[in-house]
Design a protein around this motif. Structure first.
Motif, PDB file in Angstrom:
ATOM      1  N   PRO A  85       0.830  -1.213   0.000  1.00 27.12           N
ATOM      2  CA  PRO A  85       0.000   0.000   0.000  1.00 27.12           C
ATOM      3  C   PRO A  85       0.865   1.264   0.000  1.00 27.12           C
ATOM      4  CG  PRO A  85       0.152  -0.868   2.226  1.00 27.12           C
ATOM      5  CD  PRO A  85       0.950  -1.794   1.350  1.00 27.12           C
ATOM      6  N   GLY A  86       1.120   1.810  -1.174  1.00 26.12           N
ATOM      7  CA  GLY A  86       2.019   2.957  -1.298  1.00 26.12           C
ATOM      8  C   GLY A  86       1.317   4.260  -1.609  1.00 26.12           C
ATOM      9  N   GLU A  87       2.116   5.271  -1.934  1.00 26.09           N
ATOM     10  CA  GLU A  87       1.598   6.631  -2.105  1.00 26.09           C
ATOM     11  C   GLU A  87       0.860   6.838  -3.419  1.00 26.09           C
ATOM     12  OE1 GLU A  87       5.001   9.182  -1.916  1.00 26.09           O
ATOM     13  OE2 GLU A  87       5.779   8.572  -3.869  1.00 26.09           O
ATOM     14  N   VAL A 135      -0.377  -6.996   6.476  1.00 25.43           N
ATOM     15  CA  VAL A 135       0.084  -6.122   5.408  1.00 25.43           C
ATOM     16  C   VAL A 135       1.464  -6.628   5.009  1.00 25.43           C
ATOM     17  CG1 VAL A 135       0.699  -3.768   4.732  1.00 25.43           C
ATOM     18  CG2 VAL A 135      -1.158  -4.153   6.388  1.00 25.43           C
ATOM     19  N   VAL A 136       1.626  -7.003   3.743  1.00 26.65           N
ATOM     20  CA  VAL A 136       2.916  -7.509   3.259  1.00 26.65           C
ATOM     21  C   VAL A 136       3.499  -6.475   2.303  1.00 26.65           C
ATOM     22  CG1 VAL A 136       4.110  -9.325   1.990  1.00 26.65           C
ATOM     23  CG2 VAL A 136       2.218  -9.907   3.523  1.00 26.65           C
ATOM     24  N   VAL A 137       4.741  -6.071   2.576  1.00 32.06           N
ATOM     25  CA  VAL A 137       5.410  -5.042   1.788  1.00 32.06           C
ATOM     26  C   VAL A 137       6.670  -5.649   1.182  1.00 32.06           C
ATOM     27  CG1 VAL A 137       6.448  -2.763   1.815  1.00 32.06           C
ATOM     28  CG2 VAL A 137       4.517  -3.256   3.322  1.00 32.06           C
ATOM     29  N   VAL A 197       4.998   1.517  -0.142  1.00 34.75           N
ATOM     30  CA  VAL A 197       4.574   1.616   1.263  1.00 34.75           C
ATOM     31  C   VAL A 197       4.796   3.036   1.769  1.00 34.75           C
ATOM     32  CG1 VAL A 197       6.839   0.963   2.249  1.00 34.75           C
ATOM     33  CG2 VAL A 197       4.738   0.536   3.552  1.00 34.75           C
ATOM     34  N   THR A 198       3.841   3.492   2.580  1.00 32.63           N
ATOM     35  CA  THR A 198       4.028   4.716   3.360  1.00 32.63           C
ATOM     36  C   THR A 198       3.542   4.439   4.779  1.00 32.63           C
ATOM     37  OG1 THR A 198       1.819   5.641   2.928  1.00 32.63           O
ATOM     38  CG2 THR A 198       3.587   6.182   1.335  1.00 32.63           C
ATOM     39  N   PRO A 199       4.149   5.101   5.769  1.00 32.14           N
ATOM     40  CA  PRO A 199       3.647   4.936   7.135  1.00 32.14           C
ATOM     41  C   PRO A 199       2.170   5.293   7.249  1.00 32.14           C
ATOM     42  CG  PRO A 199       5.786   6.010   7.160  1.00 32.14           C
ATOM     43  CD  PRO A 199       5.350   5.942   5.717  1.00 32.14           C
ATOM     44  N   GLU A 200       1.738   6.327   6.508  1.00 30.78           N
ATOM     45  CA  GLU A 200       0.332   6.757   6.599  1.00 30.78           C
ATOM     46  C   GLU A 200      -0.614   5.647   6.167  1.00 30.78           C
ATOM     47  OE1 GLU A 200       3.028  10.127   6.425  1.00 30.78           O
ATOM     48  OE2 GLU A 200       2.768   8.429   5.055  1.00 30.78           O
ATOM     49  N   GLY A 236       7.711  -7.702   6.029  1.00 27.12           N
ATOM     50  CA  GLY A 236       8.523  -7.206   4.924  1.00 27.12           C
ATOM     51  C   GLY A 236       9.993  -7.403   5.202  1.00 27.12           C
ATOM     52  N   PRO A 237      10.866  -7.112   4.238  1.00 32.08           N
ATOM     53  CA  PRO A 237      12.304  -7.241   4.443  1.00 32.08           C
ATOM     54  C   PRO A 237      12.860  -6.151   5.349  1.00 32.08           C
ATOM     55  CG  PRO A 237      11.846  -6.395   2.254  1.00 32.08           C
ATOM     56  CD  PRO A 237      10.524  -6.748   2.854  1.00 32.08           C
ATOM     57  N   GLU A 238      14.135  -6.257   5.662  1.00 29.83           N
ATOM     58  CA  GLU A 238      14.781  -5.359   6.623  1.00 29.83           C
ATOM     59  C   GLU A 238      14.627  -3.889   6.255  1.00 29.83           C
ATOM     60  OE1 GLU A 238      16.847  -3.468   9.553  1.00 29.83           O
ATOM     61  OE2 GLU A 238      16.008  -5.498   9.551  1.00 29.83           O
ATOM     62  N   GLY A 239      14.722  -3.556   4.988  1.00 30.20           N
ATOM     63  CA  GLY A 239      14.579  -2.163   4.583  1.00 30.20           C
ATOM     64  C   GLY A 239      13.227  -1.582   4.936  1.00 30.20           C
ATOM     65  N   VAL A 240      12.198  -2.388   4.888  1.00 31.69           N
ATOM     66  CA  VAL A 240      10.854  -1.939   5.266  1.00 31.69           C
ATOM     67  C   VAL A 240      10.804  -1.670   6.763  1.00 31.69           C
ATOM     68  CG1 VAL A 240       8.433  -2.629   5.405  1.00 31.69           C
ATOM     69  CG2 VAL A 240       9.747  -3.109   3.332  1.00 31.69           C
ATOM     70  N   ARG A 241      11.400  -2.559   7.555  1.00 38.26           N
ATOM     71  CA  ARG A 241      11.440  -2.333   8.998  1.00 38.26           C
ATOM     72  C   ARG A 241      12.088  -0.998   9.322  1.00 38.26           C
ATOM     73  NH1 ARG A 241      14.371  -1.520  12.785  1.00 38.26           N
ATOM     74  NH2 ARG A 241      16.208  -1.684  11.437  1.00 38.26           N
TER      75      ARG A 241
END
Length: 211
Positions: A24-26, A39-41, A49-52, A68-73
């Motif tokens: 779910p991105g911008e 939610v899988v990113v 993906v956005t925090p909002e 999600g992968p480490e970068g998403v975390r």
């Protein structure tokens, strides 16, 4: 199992009363959904993906996990969002959904642009969403969410990728960077790559198909 395509990379998979939100991105409408268990990113870029978006989904679904992968975390940490970190070869079961993860890296955009973590997800052993990669799972894929427009994407490589995965069906995603003319051209090449062995299903935002 049913998949509903939203704008760009976002999809909602439904099984019974449970839902799974992917990327779910911008570039996607505000995602309003109930019954969400996860939610899988696939990766951290804001068109995925956005925090909002994630906070909106988890506020309406307090029990939902974010995967999600480490970068998403790392990207979501400042918003206080916990992420179950996954990488290639990992498996999760959330509600009625089995999730198998494939790949580790985003496709190269340019030598000057850092390559980030990207891990695609196979849902229910049938539907594969690769994120921004040409990862070919080492298991059969029945339905492929095929990216058709991106700064990293070359149509000939897309065609080779689809031929390598050889899904029974595919539907185009990641289209927001394309004009209507470009979208028609790229989906046409996607159809060519599927050949007579696969079916192309073009879903407009909000449309669904049974998987």
């Amino acid at each position: 199992m049913e998949v509903t395509k939203l704008e760009h990379a976002c999809q909602i998979v439904t099984e019974g009363g449970a839902r799974l939100v992917l990327d779910p991105g911008e570039l996607t409408r505000p995602v309003e959904a109930t019954g969400v268990v996860a939610v899988v990113v696939t990766h951290e870029h804001p068109d995925h993906v956005t925090p909002e978006q994630v906070l909106r989904i988890t506020a309406a679904n307090p029990g939902a996990v974010v995967i999600g992968p480490e970068g998403v975390r790392a990207v979501l940490a400042d918003a206080g969002i916990e992420v179950d970190v996954v990488t290639h070869g990992d498996h999760r079961t959330v509600g009625p959904f089995t999730l198998d993860f494939h790949g580790t890296r985003h496709n190269v955009i340019h030598a000057s642009v850092p390559v980030v973590d990207n891990t695609g997800v196979l849902v229910g052993g049938r539907l594969f969403h690769p994120g921004d990669s040409y990862t070919v799972p080492d298991v059969p894929v029945e339905v492929l969410a095929a990216p058709v427009g991106a700064p990293w994407l070359k149509v000939g490589e897309l065609m080779d990728y689809v031929a390598a995965v050889a899904p029974s069906r595919a539907y185009p995603v990641h289209e927001a960077t394309l004009s209507d003319v470009g979208y028609a051209m790229h989906t046409g090449r996607l159809r060519d790559a599927l050949g007579t062995a696969g079916e192309l299903v073009v879903l407009r935002p909000g449309e669904s198909m049974t998987v």
